[in-house]
Design a protein around this motif. Structure first.
Motif, PDB file in Angstrom:
ATOM      1  N   THR A  48       6.536   5.719  -0.028  1.00 15.91           N
ATOM      2  CA  THR A  48       6.631   4.527  -0.877  1.00 15.91           C
ATOM      3  C   THR A  48       7.951   4.422  -1.615  1.00 15.91           C
ATOM      4  N   ALA A  50      11.704   3.575  -2.096  1.00 15.93           N
ATOM      5  CA  ALA A  50      12.717   2.757  -1.428  1.00 15.93           C
ATOM      6  C   ALA A  50      13.985   3.588  -1.283  1.00 15.93           C
ATOM      7  N   THR A  56      11.841   1.146   7.043  1.00 14.31           N
ATOM      8  CA  THR A  56      10.947   2.237   7.408  1.00 14.31           C
ATOM      9  C   THR A  56      10.033   1.776   8.538  1.00 14.31           C
ATOM     10  N   SER A  59       8.075  -1.290   7.572  1.00 14.67           N
ATOM     11  CA  SER A  59       8.744  -2.550   7.246  1.00 14.67           C
ATOM     12  C   SER A  59       9.327  -3.250   8.467  1.00 14.67           C
ATOM     13  N   HIS A  75      11.432  -7.593   4.958  1.00 14.53           N
ATOM     14  CA  HIS A  75      12.480  -6.637   4.595  1.00 14.53           C
ATOM     15  C   HIS A  75      13.758  -7.341   4.136  1.00 14.53           C
ATOM     16  N   GLN A  86      12.916  -4.399  -3.787  1.00 12.88           N
ATOM     17  CA  GLN A  86      12.894  -3.425  -2.698  1.00 12.88           C
ATOM     18  C   GLN A  86      11.817  -2.373  -2.927  1.00 12.88           C
ATOM     19  N   GLN A  87      11.695  -1.903  -4.186  1.00  8.44           N
ATOM     20  CA  GLN A  87      10.662  -0.913  -4.487  1.00  8.44           C
ATOM     21  C   GLN A  87       9.271  -1.517  -4.337  1.00  8.44           C
ATOM     22  N   SER A  90       8.482  -1.750  -0.738  1.00  2.06           N
ATOM     23  CA  SER A  90       8.188  -0.424  -0.208  1.00  2.06           C
ATOM     24  C   SER A  90       6.733  -0.045  -0.477  1.00  2.06           C
ATOM     25  N   SER A  93       4.391  -2.509   1.585  1.00  2.24           N
ATOM     26  CA  SER A  93       4.390  -2.291   3.030  1.00  2.24           C
ATOM     27  C   SER A  93       3.581  -1.057   3.408  1.00  2.24           C
TER      28      SER A  93
END
Length: 124
Positions: A48, A50, A56, A59, A75, A86-87, A90, A93
């Motif tokens: 998890t 980022a 990843t 994503s 993404h 972004q976090q 993460s 996703s």
């Protein structure tokens, strides 16, 4: 906190329901299951985080399509939205993918349940 509530009950049930000559072995299996549960929880937590906008497994590809369908995030939009987005992407996703995998496994378990019940004829 889980250990305080769940562990005594589970240890009691393991010793109560196991055949006498296998109690020690089944207790070892119980503690091994706890170990692997904590180990994989750490691996999932690591997924998890980022990492500088790198995609990843969750994503991109099929999982990326599933996450986009469920959440509306992708993404590229997460990269353009800054570090906080972004976090968030993460987290979303990974947990959305694991949720979908859990639903698929649950449906599979429901589908094979009649076969397993038939194989357990006479066992209550």
């Amino acid at each position: 906190m889980r250990e305080l509530f769940l562990s005594p009950i589970c240890l009691f049930k393991v010793t109560e329901l196991s055949p006498l000559k296998y109690v020690a072995f089944i207790m070892g299996v119980w503690f091994s299951a706890n170990f692997y549960g904590h180990f994989f929880a750490g691996k999932i937590a690591k997924l998890t985080s980022a990492s500088n906008g790198e995609p990843t497994i969750f994503s991109e590809g099929y999982f990326g399509d599933i996450v986009t369908a469920i959440t509306g995030l992708n993404h590229e939009s997460a990269l353009n939205g800054g570090e906080v987005l972004q976090q968030l992407f993460s987290y979303v996703s990974v947990y959305a993918s694991f949720g979908v995998i859990s639903v698929i496994v649950g449906i599979f378990a429901i589908l094979i349940s009649p076969v397993i019940k038939k194989m357990m004829a006479g066992i209550h």
